[in-house]
Design a protein around this motif. Structure first.
Motif: not given
Length: 1024
Positions: A231-232, A497-503, A505-512, A516-522
């Motif tokens: 993520x950017x 940093x990957x954990x920050x990307x996961x945050x 993701x959780x902010x915008x899409x908490x239910x995944x 899903x399954x792309x970029x983070x929580x892949x």
């Protein structure tokens, strides 16, 4: 045997009730969208094609209510698996594809997500503007997909990545929050937060996230031109303007749905120059890049290696461009632009001086011819297609196809990457790409068909990730992460940093629920493989030999790697049914996907029934069998052959559609009409009679609006044998056999007689078989392949004296001639007479342009002409000899690049195809014919093309090239075709265009209704 799928009937009903769009949960639609351009496959829940962006937003709301995952999809060419998921797929490309506004002064525009890049730039051309980034898929990639992937392309050297060219985005979250995102100054931020609500929560969350990870974000992103992975988050840094839109670019649909985009535009350059530099190998070319960049600022700096050039030569692709390459085994293509030709050229010469080289150097080539430059650059763009399926039968795959490092470290990185290839035994990988920005493209022969190969694939990716990270590079420099690189991101960015990307993701899409399954929580890099250790397709016995695919129909189907060139809208031939319908299922790729599903290699395949599959039958029903994909598809998918194969098995021991007996057996009916004097006239009278004609069309499966072709009073063979004298000696080197195809023999004999006049004028002695002969085309196109084989064997027995003597066989009808070159050798593999026939058959133009006696010149006509090239000639035979013959005859030819005429043999006659046939014709060919000057000729060698032009409202009659040349000899032969109706006066051009537009619109609406009815039938059939 497929597993029963989860019941989504409630979701489907709600989408149908609440969304203005096409809602498809049938097996065919799901199968067509199960894969993208990657190694991965996931069968979607269903497909929604919204008619407006508001309808797309409504679809997301329904999915959120049911907790269904959502996947936004553009052109579906993603190489990382971004566009395949067990989700509701939103396909924006069919309807949501408008340019909404242009601001010339600010150099911005607003677009919907489904607009294709080339179409956008075509509409921007009157403003002198364009969107800068240009991936190799520019003819069919959608802007929404480019935003999702942060696409780049060769022009990113000058214009940057997509992220650098985004002003703002209109976005929607899964929970229904909709807002306009862009750069966010402090005042704007405070206004958003003060307003409260979901947007305020998102903005506060993003600022908090950046504040807590500020150091990691500033240090953790490689400072290289081509970092696309991850993520950017760096776009949210204060120094970067807290640019939320750019932070969302490249998130691959995992955070938001993009509904509209405001783009920053650039000026279209006035002039270009292309400098090509040759090197001993690709490493030397890479080593030279830093020096080039120190002395110049090119708009493109691309690389092609010797392996790719070798593959192009083996595949006979881009040979003209290869001949223009200077000496060397690898090359850098350096493009300059300027306000004038002189300015662009000066930059190239200045670079040469800085390098101590000049134009006389054998390793240097310089061009300022725009057409030649585009051909050279297309050679580089063709890399994926050329390297995907090498002629040696090996398979190469993506997975590590776009890594990137700093340009100054590129040469060393390539050497280490090559050593890694050697360690894993991955030989012969081509290395090419956007070397000016350190981005490397390659395809690797991973062994994805067995367990050990998949294990090695996974191990290699982790080792390669460690390698590129050690160079401070990026896993992806262009194609994004998806599933292919998501699991590898910690190797590049580290866990924090990957954990920050996961945050984020959780902010915008908490239910995944967003892709899903792309970029983070892949998903794992070796999961959901399109083929893999668990892939077990059923072995199939086939009629065609598929010699270029290890004699394996499944291998032939796997030629399609999802490039998506069949989804283009202009130029070439492929794919007319997609251009008319805008449907993935009716593209070459969509059909290939359904055939792949039909192979039953996966337990969850939605396509059941094997050769009896109704889903595959429906998709192939609208294939015109034009063969355009055989030449225009970069990997040579031949859907016409696959269709014939499928129909042969689908209708084996079953009743066929009436048109298969009427049009498929046309050569036999034409011969029977000749069994008694006067029968052709009686048959024509019956076809003309209103009541009898309507009944006959109904029984024959012919559309009632289509005029049936009328029989000539005397066939060409009858006339020739009555007046032509004795047959010439087969061993006489002047002898040629004029092939009496069904159409030139029974319907348009004046064409064959004109050909005789021209051939004899050139000094040839013309032989014509005494017995009935046929190439079997109509049986092949309708899948009656056993009959076609018998017909071909009988034909070679009749032709045997000429085949043994090596006598040229001259064909007039392109589709019949193409059968001898392509279909017959594959249908009768190993038959020596068929092999001789394939080698001896020539087109009319090939014989005259390449084999006429020295000193013969074609008769001069000195006329302008609009020329429609038959699809089979384009795909199989080639038209260069025709161009040469036209030139020598003084014909100023405007050779159309408008695609198929839409009739395509039996296709346009069959009931249910008329509207699609007309829609295709009105997309290019018919308007061009109407615009032809009254004193210019209209030339079309194909019987289908001439028939479509004759029966449409053009006011013109098309001629065969043989007729045109005979006209120049001593006047035309009488056209002894029976008149199908009173000659129509030529309409005024404006009135004709209005009528055509009305007809085309009406046909298009009818095509839409036809497709909608098919999907409704499927839905009813599959309702639990």
């Amino acid at each position: 045997m497929s597993h029963p799928r989860e019941d989504h009937s409630g979701l489907e009903r709600a989408l149908r009730a609440e969304v203005d769009g096409e809602v498809r949960f049938d097996a065919g639609s799901r199968g067509a969208y199960a894969t993208d351009g990657s190694n991965y496959r996931q069968v979607p829940i269903g497909v929604v094609v919204p008619r407006t962006v508001e309808a797309g937003a409504a679809a997301v709301a329904v999915c959120a209510r049911f907790g269904a995952p959502v996947l936004s999809r553009g052109g579906g060419t993603s190489l990382g698996g971004q566009c395949t998921n067990t989700a509701v797929v939103l396909d924006w490309t069919k309807y949501c594809n408008r340019l909404l506004s242009v601001d010339r002064e600010r150099r911005t525009c607003v677009v919907e997500p489904g607009i294709v890049l080339d179409e956008l730039n075509r509409q921007l051309a009157p403003y002198g503007l364009k969107f800068g980034p240009k991936p190799s898929t520019h003819s069919h990639c959608a802007l929404g997909g480019m935003i999702g992937n942060n696409s780049c392309g060769a022009s990113a050297q000058a214009y940057g990545k997509t992220v650098d060219n985004i002003r703002s985005l209109d976005v929607l979250t899964y929970d229904g929050t909709r807002f306009r995102a862009g750069a966010t100054g402090e005042e704007e931020f405070e206004r958003i937060v003060a307003a409260g609500g979901p947007q305020a929560r998102l903005y506060r969350g993003m600022r908090d996230l950046v504040g807590r990870h500020l150091a990691e974000i500033r240090r953790g992103y490689p400072k290289i031109p081509r970092r696309v992975s991850g993520y950017n988050l760096d776009s949210l840094l204060p120094e970067n303007g807290f640019h939320v839109a750019r932070a969302l670019v490249g998130s691959e649909g995992t955070l938001v749905t993009v509904l509209r985009a405001e783009l920053e535009l650039v000026e279209v350059p006035a002039a270009e120059a292309l400098l090509v530099l040759g090197f001993d190998d690709i490493y030397a070319a890479a080593d030279a890049v830093p020096q080039l960049l120190r002395h110049a600022s090119p708009t493109q700096l691309e690389a092609v290696d010797g392996r790719m050039a070798q593959l192009m030569r083996e595949e006979h692709a881009h040979l003209d461009s290869l001949e223009r390459l200077p000496e060397g085994d690898s090359w850098l293509l350096v493009q300059f632009t300027g306000d004038s030709k002189e300015e662009a050229d000066a930059q190239a010469h200045e670079l040469l001086r800085a390098l101590g080289r000049d134009e006389d150097d054998p390793g240097v080539a310089l061009s300022d011819d725009p057409q030649r430059e585009q051909e050279m650059l297309r050679t580089r763009e063709a890399g994926l297609g050329v390297t995907a399926r090498p002629p040696d039968g090996s398979e190469t795959w993506e997975g590590w196809e776009d890594s990137a490092v700093a340009p100054e470290r590129l040469g060393d990185y390539l050497r280490d990457l090559e050593r890694l290839f050697d360690r894993y035994g991955y030989q012969q990988a081509s290395l090419y790409g956007h070397f000016g920005q350190g981005c490397v493209h390659t395809r690797i022969p991973f062994g994805l068909r067995e367990g050990k190969g998949v294990e090695a694939f996974r191990s290699f990716l982790f080792d390669a990730a460690d390698l590129v990270a050690s160079y401070g590079g990026s896993l992806s420099g262009e194609h994004g992460d998806g599933q292919a690189r998501g699991e590898l991101l910690p190797r590049m960015f580290g866990p924090r940093l990957v954990g920050a990307m996961g945050e984020l993701k959780a902010l915008f899409d908490p239910g995944n629920r967003m892709n899903p399954g792309k970029v983070v929580h892949p998903n794992p890099v070796d999961g959901n493989l399109r083929i893999g250790a668990a892939w077990r397709p059923e072995p199939l016995t086939t009629h065609f030999a598929y010699p270029d695919d290890d004699h394996d129909f499944g291998q032939a189907v796997l030629r399609c790697v999802g490039i998506g060139n069949c989804r283009t809208h202009r130029g070439g031939v492929m794919c007319p049914s997609y251009r008319a319908t805008g449907e993935e299922e009716h593209s070459t790729r969509g059909r290939a996907r359904l055939l792949f599903e039909m192979l039953d290699g996966h337990q969850d395949t939605p396509v059941t029934g094997g050769w009896r599959s109704t889903e595959v039958r429906d998709a192939l029903d609208l294939c015109l069998a034009c063969k355009g994909c055989r030449s225009d598809c970069p990997v040579g998918v031949d859907m016409a052959t696959y269709k014939a194969e499928f129909l042969a098995h689908h209708y084996e021991h079953r009743l066929r559609p009436p048109a298969h007996y009427a049009m498929g057996w046309l050569p036999l009916w034409a011969r029977l009409v000749r069994t008694a004097p006067g029968l052709p006239g009686l048959a024509n009278a019956a076809l003309r009679a209103p009541a009898v004609g309507r009944l006959g069309k109904l029984l024959a499966g012919i559309d009632p609006r289509r005029d049936a072709p009328l029989f000539a009073t005397h066939s060409f063979q009858e006339h020739r044998h009555a007046f032509g004298g004795p047959q010439p000696d087969p061993s006489d080197p002047r002898t040629v056999v004029l092939w009496p195809d069904t159409f030139s023999n029974h319907f348009h004999p004046h064409v064959a007689r004109a050909a005789v006049r021209v051939l004899e004028d050139a000094g040839f002695r013309v032989a014509v078989p005494d017995e009935p002969v046929c190439c079997g085309l109509t049986w092949i196109s309708t899948g009656q392949l056993a009959t076609a084989r018998r017909v071909l064997r009988r034909t070679t027995r009749v032709l045997r004296p000429w085949l043994e003597a090596g006598t040229p066989i001259v064909g007039l009808e392109p589709s019949c001639t193409a059968v001898f070159r392509a279909d017959a050798p594959e249908l009768l593999d190993g038959d020596q007479d068929i092999a001789r026939l394939a080698a001896q058959v020539r087109t009319f133009a090939e014989q005259l342009a390449g084999h006429a006696p020295d000193g013969w010149q074609p008769p001069r006509l000195d006329r302008a002409a609009t020329v429609q090239t038959h699809c089979h000639q384009h795909a199989v035979l080639g038209a260069d000899p025709d161009g040469e013959l036209l030139r020598r005859a003084g014909i100023d030819a405007d050779v159309l690049d408008e695609g198929c005429c839409g009739l395509a043999g039996n296709f346009g006659f069959e009931r249910g195809h008329y509207d699609l046939s007309l829609t295709i014709a009105e997309q290019g060919v018919l308007p061009a014919v109407r615009d032809t000057a009254p004193d210019a000729l209209v030339l079309a060698d194909g019987f289908s093309c001439r028939t479509q032009i004759d029966q449409a409202d053009t006011g013109r009659r098309a001629l065969h090239l043989a007729e045109a040349l005979a006209l120049a000899l001593d006047g035309p032969l009488p056209d002894d075709r029976p008149e199908r109706a009173a000659p129509r006066p030529r309409p005024h051009p404006a009135a004709a265009r209005r009528a055509a537009a009305t007809a085309g619109t009406a046909a298009g609406l009818t095509v839409g209704a036809l497709l909608a009815a098919r999907h409704r039938r499927r839905a009813r059939k599959e309702t639990p």
